[in-house]
Design an enzyme around this catalytic site. Structure first.
Site, PDB file in Angstrom:
ATOM      1  CG  ASN A   1      -1.883  -1.174   1.205  1.00 15.77           C
ATOM      2  OD1 ASN A   1      -2.141  -1.769   0.164  1.00 15.77           O
ATOM      3  ND2 ASN A   1      -2.395  -1.528   2.375  1.00 15.77           N
TER       4      ASN A   1
ATOM      5  CB  SER B   1      -2.495  -8.991  -0.820  1.00 16.92           C
ATOM      6  OG  SER B   1      -1.937  -9.051  -2.125  1.00 16.92           O
TER       7      SER B   1
ATOM      8  CG  HIS C   1       4.150  -1.068  -4.640  1.00 18.61           C
ATOM      9  ND1 HIS C   1       2.997  -1.823  -4.565  1.00 18.61           N
ATOM     10  CD2 HIS C   1       5.093  -1.881  -5.170  1.00 18.61           C
ATOM     11  CE1 HIS C   1       3.225  -3.037  -5.051  1.00 18.61           C
ATOM     12  NE2 HIS C   1       4.494  -3.097  -5.418  1.00 18.61           N
TER      13      HIS C   1
ATOM     14  CB  CYS D   1      12.307  16.769  -8.346  1.00 19.02           C
ATOM     15  SG  CYS D   1      12.840  17.536  -9.913  1.00 19.02           S
TER      16      CYS D   1
ATOM     17  CB  CYS E   1      15.803  21.750 -10.588  1.00 19.15           C
ATOM     18  SG  CYS E   1      14.763  20.288 -10.845  1.00 19.15           S
TER      19      CYS E   1
END
Length: 286
Positions: free
Chosen positions: A105, A222, A122, A130, A184
């Site tokens: 999750n 799951s 994950h 970034c 940036c």
């Protein structure tokens, strides 16, 4: 639940009491917090095609569409609170019964429920990365910037997925502005693993090492449809480690498991942790 399930829960309770448990959690653990899972009880239904890393990085229009939908979805993910299942897991950890906690999750609800040392396979939607300079920032900051950049955005989501993406008519995306990295001017992305992207090798190695040292691998919520989670069950079986699964509906781990409990996690887990009275009610009803 019938008597067979009550007996299965009692068996699992004994395994947990022995300690050495590693948990692998999936989206089904967070449904009681208002976050739907991907597939539902059948294990097969998916409401939309997920965003892939390749599409996100190569298609500015798809990226704008994603951020508009995710901006709406975060209102649900960000406001979600841990449920009894998350709190049960945290209690086991405090009692020293867990030797590892791995989650598929990206909602951060294990930590919000009091657990620590969570291997987030994950990633986590609460972080933004970034892609150009690698800077990590809080999702709350990005949400503030997106709100300021889109004062007239009033779209309403039809439904939401566990990754924070929502169902939204493309006509409602007109004019949505995506903001760049403040440091940036680079491309921002949630710090999560998209489909088509590889889970960092060190994360996978840590998870495998936890599984290999376990007495019990306990899978919570799951369907194990994708190899990202199922590989840990396969490794446990190879190492002679018993596998227990608590999941509502179909699971592809069933052929490998020593115990499969098809019952609501919101009923089973609090009672395993000694925090609820639903099992007493179930027992009396049989």
């Amino acid at each position: 639940m019938d008597l067979q399930v009550v007996e299965q829960v009692a068996r699992l309770d004994g395994w947990i009491a022995e300690g050495g448990v590693v948990i692998l959690s999936g989206a089904g653990l967070s449904t009681d917090s208002g976050i739907p899972d991907y597939r539902g009880p059948s294990g097969s239904a998916r409401r939309s095609t997920p965003m892939t890393y390749q599409t996100f990085t190569s298609d500015p229009i798809a990226r704008r569409r994603y951020w508009a939908r995710s901006h709406l979805g975060w209102r649900t993910i960000g406001d979600a609170r841990p449920n009894d299942g998350h709190r049960a897991v945290a209690r086991w950890q405090r009692q020293g019964l867990l030797t590892g906690l791995i989650t598929q999750n990206v909602d951060g609800l294990h930590q919000a429920g009091g657990a620590g040392d969570v291997v987030e396979l994950h990633g986590n939607l609460a972080r933004i990365v970034c892609l150009d300079c690698g800077e990590l920032t809080a999702r709350a900051e990005l949400e503030h910037r997106l709100t300021e950049a889109n004062p007239g955005f009033s779209a309403v989501a039809a439904s939401i997925n566990p990754d924070g993406d929502v169902e939204l008519d493309d006509a409602e995306l007109d004019g949505f502005t995506v903001v760049p990295c403040r440091s940036c001017d680079g491309t921002l992305k949630p710090d999560v693993v998209y489909f088509g992207e590889t889970v960092p090798a060190d994360r996978v190695a840590t998870a495998f090492s936890l599984v290999e040292a376990a007495r019990t691998l306990l899978v919570l919520g799951s369907s194990l449809t994708v190899m990202s989670g199922r590989r840990f069950v396969l490794r446990a079986v190879r190492e002679g480690i018993r596998v227990a699964i608590v999941n509502r509906g179909v699971t592809r781990g069933e052929p490998y498991a020593d115990l499969v409990i098809d019952a609501p996690l919101g009923v089973v887990l609090p009672n395993l942790a000694g925090t609820g009275d639903a099992m007493v009610t179930v027992s009396k009803s049989n």
